[in-house]
Design a protein around this motif. Structure first.
Motif, PDB file in Angstrom:
ATOM      1  N   ALA A  36     -47.729  13.374 -49.088  1.00  0.00           N
ATOM      2  CA  ALA A  36     -48.027  11.441 -49.899  1.00  0.00           C
ATOM      3  C   ALA A  36     -46.553  12.040 -50.810  1.00  0.00           C
ATOM      4  CB  ALA A  36     -49.155  12.722 -51.359  1.00  0.00           C
ATOM      5  N   GLN A  37     -45.895  12.911 -50.870  1.00  0.00           N
ATOM      6  CA  GLN A  37     -44.993  13.243 -51.639  1.00  0.00           C
ATOM      7  C   GLN A  37     -43.367  12.653 -51.247  1.00  0.00           C
ATOM      8  OE1 GLN A  37     -44.768  15.015 -54.571  1.00  0.00           O
ATOM      9  NE2 GLN A  37     -46.963  15.146 -54.751  1.00  0.00           N
ATOM     10  N   TRP A  38     -43.534  12.204 -49.882  1.00  0.00           N
ATOM     11  CA  TRP A  38     -42.110  11.908 -49.238  1.00  0.00           C
ATOM     12  C   TRP A  38     -42.355  10.413 -47.788  1.00  0.00           C
ATOM     13  CZ3 TRP A  38     -41.997  11.931 -43.841  1.00  0.00           C
ATOM     14  CH2 TRP A  38     -42.839  12.682 -42.911  1.00  0.00           C
ATOM     15  N   GLY A  43     -38.469   4.769 -53.601  1.00  0.00           N
ATOM     16  CA  GLY A  43     -40.076   4.051 -55.047  1.00  0.00           C
ATOM     17  C   GLY A  43     -41.168   4.157 -54.438  1.00  0.00           C
ATOM     18  N   MET A  44     -41.644   4.037 -53.214  1.00  0.00           N
ATOM     19  CA  MET A  44     -43.132   3.974 -53.022  1.00  0.00           C
ATOM     20  C   MET A  44     -43.527   5.029 -53.629  1.00  0.00           C
ATOM     21  SD  MET A  44     -43.868   1.963 -49.306  1.00  0.00           S
ATOM     22  CE  MET A  44     -43.264   0.635 -49.448  1.00  0.00           C
ATOM     23  N   GLU A  45     -45.299   5.343 -53.881  1.00  0.00           N
ATOM     24  CA  GLU A  45     -45.848   5.853 -54.190  1.00  0.00           C
ATOM     25  C   GLU A  45     -47.053   5.991 -53.127  1.00  0.00           C
ATOM     26  OE1 GLU A  45     -49.636   6.952 -56.881  1.00  0.00           O
ATOM     27  OE2 GLU A  45     -46.952   7.033 -58.000  1.00  0.00           O
ATOM     28  N   THR A  46     -47.522   6.786 -52.228  1.00  0.00           N
ATOM     29  CA  THR A  46     -48.542   7.566 -51.115  1.00  0.00           C
ATOM     30  C   THR A  46     -49.144   8.228 -52.053  1.00  0.00           C
ATOM     31  OG1 THR A  46     -46.123   6.990 -49.502  1.00  0.00           O
ATOM     32  CG2 THR A  46     -47.916   7.800 -48.931  1.00  0.00           C
ATOM     33  N   TYR A  61     -52.148   5.596 -44.738  1.00  0.00           N
ATOM     34  CA  TYR A  61     -51.701   6.184 -45.849  1.00  0.00           C
ATOM     35  C   TYR A  61     -51.723   4.725 -46.582  1.00  0.00           C
ATOM     36  CZ  TYR A  61     -50.702   9.897 -43.466  1.00  0.00           C
ATOM     37  OH  TYR A  61     -50.415  10.463 -42.496  1.00  0.00           O
ATOM     38  N   ALA A  62     -51.569   4.550 -48.218  1.00  0.00           N
ATOM     39  CA  ALA A  62     -51.775   3.190 -48.714  1.00  0.00           C
ATOM     40  C   ALA A  62     -50.342   3.856 -49.821  1.00  0.00           C
ATOM     41  CB  ALA A  62     -52.903   3.312 -50.127  1.00  0.00           C
ATOM     42  N   MET A  63     -49.431   2.500 -49.400  1.00  0.00           N
ATOM     43  CA  MET A  63     -47.890   2.967 -49.711  1.00  0.00           C
ATOM     44  C   MET A  63     -48.259   2.018 -51.414  1.00  0.00           C
ATOM     45  SD  MET A  63     -45.879   3.711 -46.573  1.00  0.00           S
ATOM     46  CE  MET A  63     -46.506   2.108 -45.596  1.00  0.00           C
ATOM     47  N   THR A  64     -47.619   2.133 -52.561  1.00  0.00           N
ATOM     48  CA  THR A  64     -47.330   1.302 -53.535  1.00  0.00           C
ATOM     49  C   THR A  64     -46.596   0.871 -53.901  1.00  0.00           C
ATOM     50  OG1 THR A  64     -49.836   1.764 -53.860  1.00  0.00           O
ATOM     51  CG2 THR A  64     -48.584   0.375 -55.973  1.00  0.00           C
TER      52      THR A  64
END
Length: 153
Positions: A36-38, A43-46, A61-64
């Motif tokens: 989730a950290q990389w 710029g994306m949050e996972t 994984y949901a990438m925002t």
């Protein structure tokens, strides 16, 4: 055309050497809290929704994006050899679907040689994905991974 050449013509490859031991590089790929950290371009949050790390296990994984747009990444693990390779089906909706990703790890002292391959269904699809920015996108992901590994050293 032989199957090897056919697969080569449908594969995009990135190689890196990470300044981290193979055990840490492996953990970054196999621990959902680390992923989730990389995972995802800069710029994306996972958010890790599923991470059943075994052959036949599913991941999702949901990438925002910063603008709030969400991309989904999902697949099924097809091959896992500890400290050596992780292979999976993969869909990165809505941009890339029906690919296989392969992550290879090789210990080089206190560093890890890392090879990432993305195998596409056809040569044309592979070319399209390359033109859409495969190397920039995944390059950004692996820059984030390098930074993550550095922060854990």
């Amino acid at each position: 055309m032989s199957k090897t050449n056919d697969a080569d013509s449908r594969t995009l490859t990135l190689e890196r050497v990470f300044n981290a031991p193979i055990s840490l590089a492996w953990e970054a790929w196999t621990n959902p809290e680390h992923l989730a950290q990389w995972w995802g371009p800069e710029g994306m949050e996972t958010k890790v929704n599923k991470h059943d790390f075994r052959v036949g296990g599913e991941w999702e994984y949901a990438m925002t994006m910063p603008d709030g747009q969400v991309f989904m990444a999902e697949g099924v693990y097809t091959e896992i050899v500890e400290f050596e390779k992780i292979c999976s089906t993969a869909n990165f909706k809505p941009m890339t679907e029906g690919v296989e990703i392969q992550a290879y790890f090789e210990a080089k002292g206190e560093q890890t040689k890392f090879t990432f391959k993305c195998v596409h269904e056809t040569e044309a699809y592979c070319k399209q994905q390359e033109e859409m920015g495969f190397y920039n996108g995944w390059g950004s992901v692996f820059n984030r991974l390098a930074d993550f590994l550095k922060s854990k050293m």
